[in-house]
Design an enzyme around this catalytic site. Structure first.
Site, PDB file in Angstrom:
ATOM      1  N   ASP A 141       5.926  27.227  -0.258  1.00 51.08           N
ATOM      2  CA  ASP A 141       7.260  27.763  -0.499  1.00 51.08           C
ATOM      3  C   ASP A 141       7.195  29.259  -0.739  1.00 51.08           C
ATOM      4  O   ASP A 141       6.122  29.840  -0.890  1.00 51.08           O
ATOM      5  CB  ASP A 141       8.022  26.990  -1.586  1.00 51.08           C
ATOM      6  CG  ASP A 141       7.486  27.205  -2.986  1.00 51.08           C
ATOM      7  OD1 ASP A 141       6.638  28.092  -3.190  1.00 51.08           O
ATOM      8  OD2 ASP A 141       7.927  26.488  -3.903  1.00 51.08           O
ATOM      9  N   GLU A 181      13.635  26.424   0.084  1.00 53.48           N
ATOM     10  CA  GLU A 181      12.669  27.395   0.611  1.00 53.48           C
ATOM     11  C   GLU A 181      11.274  26.779   0.738  1.00 53.48           C
ATOM     12  O   GLU A 181      10.279  27.479   0.777  1.00 53.48           O
ATOM     13  CB  GLU A 181      12.627  28.645  -0.282  1.00 53.48           C
ATOM     14  CG  GLU A 181      11.929  28.483  -1.612  1.00 53.48           C
ATOM     15  CD  GLU A 181      12.790  27.874  -2.714  1.00 53.48           C
ATOM     16  OE1 GLU A 181      12.328  27.887  -3.865  1.00 53.48           O
ATOM     17  OE2 GLU A 181      13.898  27.374  -2.445  1.00 53.48           O
TER      18      GLU A 181
END
Length: 198
Positions: A69, A112
């Protein structure tokens, strides 16, 4: 005339089947990909992971999962706004697609967070892929309103373990644990989950 009419009906039928096939392909693509990034969806990732696990068990082969991420992404969004944040996610998806093989399976895992299935790749090879990806993101100049922006990623790698890992959720959990280890060690790095003891 009847033969030409038959030909027209035949061609019309083929055209109809072609249109149905194209529509089905479009529906399949929409159902299996994330709209923003064009990567595979979380749901389709999990389905494919189950299939990959079955294949690895059947043929006594292996595969690895890479999860990553974007570091401090909430802070980035607060600073630059969600539109800029979305551009970063799209650009990282593009970098990810360019960093893996055609047979690999890159997905947007959520927000994300991203995940990749690397068929027939041991942890050692997955670490090479993960490190290459990490460096590409770190060096990349993301377009921003007042000049280029930079972000980094934290990455976790886990290899399918014939002895220890029996559920898809476990290999994801191991890769996720390795990702958080990268975060705890200062972010912008790659960590690998250990294989379960035999």
């Amino acid at each position: 005339v009847p033969s030409s009419l038959a030909e027209v009906q035949y061609i019309t039928r083929i055209a109809r089947f072609a249109a149905i096939s194209i529509e089905n392909a479009n529906l399949f693509r929409q159902a299996t990909t994330d709209r923003m990034t064009g990567l595979y969806s979380h749901h389709f990732f999990e389905k494919t992971l189950d299939e990959e696990m079955e294949r690895a068990r059947r043929y006594k082969s292996t595969f690895s999962v890479v999860m990553f991420d974007i570091d401090h992404f909430k802070k980035f969004n607060d600073t630059y706004g969600h539109v800029q944040g979305d551009l970063i996610i799209k650009e990282i998806a593009r970098i990810l697609t360019q960093s893996v093989r055609q047979v690999d399976f890159p997905a947007r895992y959520g927000g994300e967070e991203f995940a990749v299935i690397l068929p027939s790749v041991e942890a050692k090879g997955a670490l090479v892929v993960a490190e290459r990806l990490r460096k590409r993101v770190e060096k990349h100049e993301f377009p921003g309103e007042s000049g280029p922006l930079h972000v980094t990623i934290s990455v976790g790698v886990a290899e399918f373990d014939q002895e220890g890992t029996y559920a898809a959720s476990e290999i994801v959990r191991e890769a996720d644990k390795a990702l958080y280890q990268s975060k705890e060690r200062g972010r912008n790095r790659v960590s690998c989950a250990p294989l379960a003891p035999a």
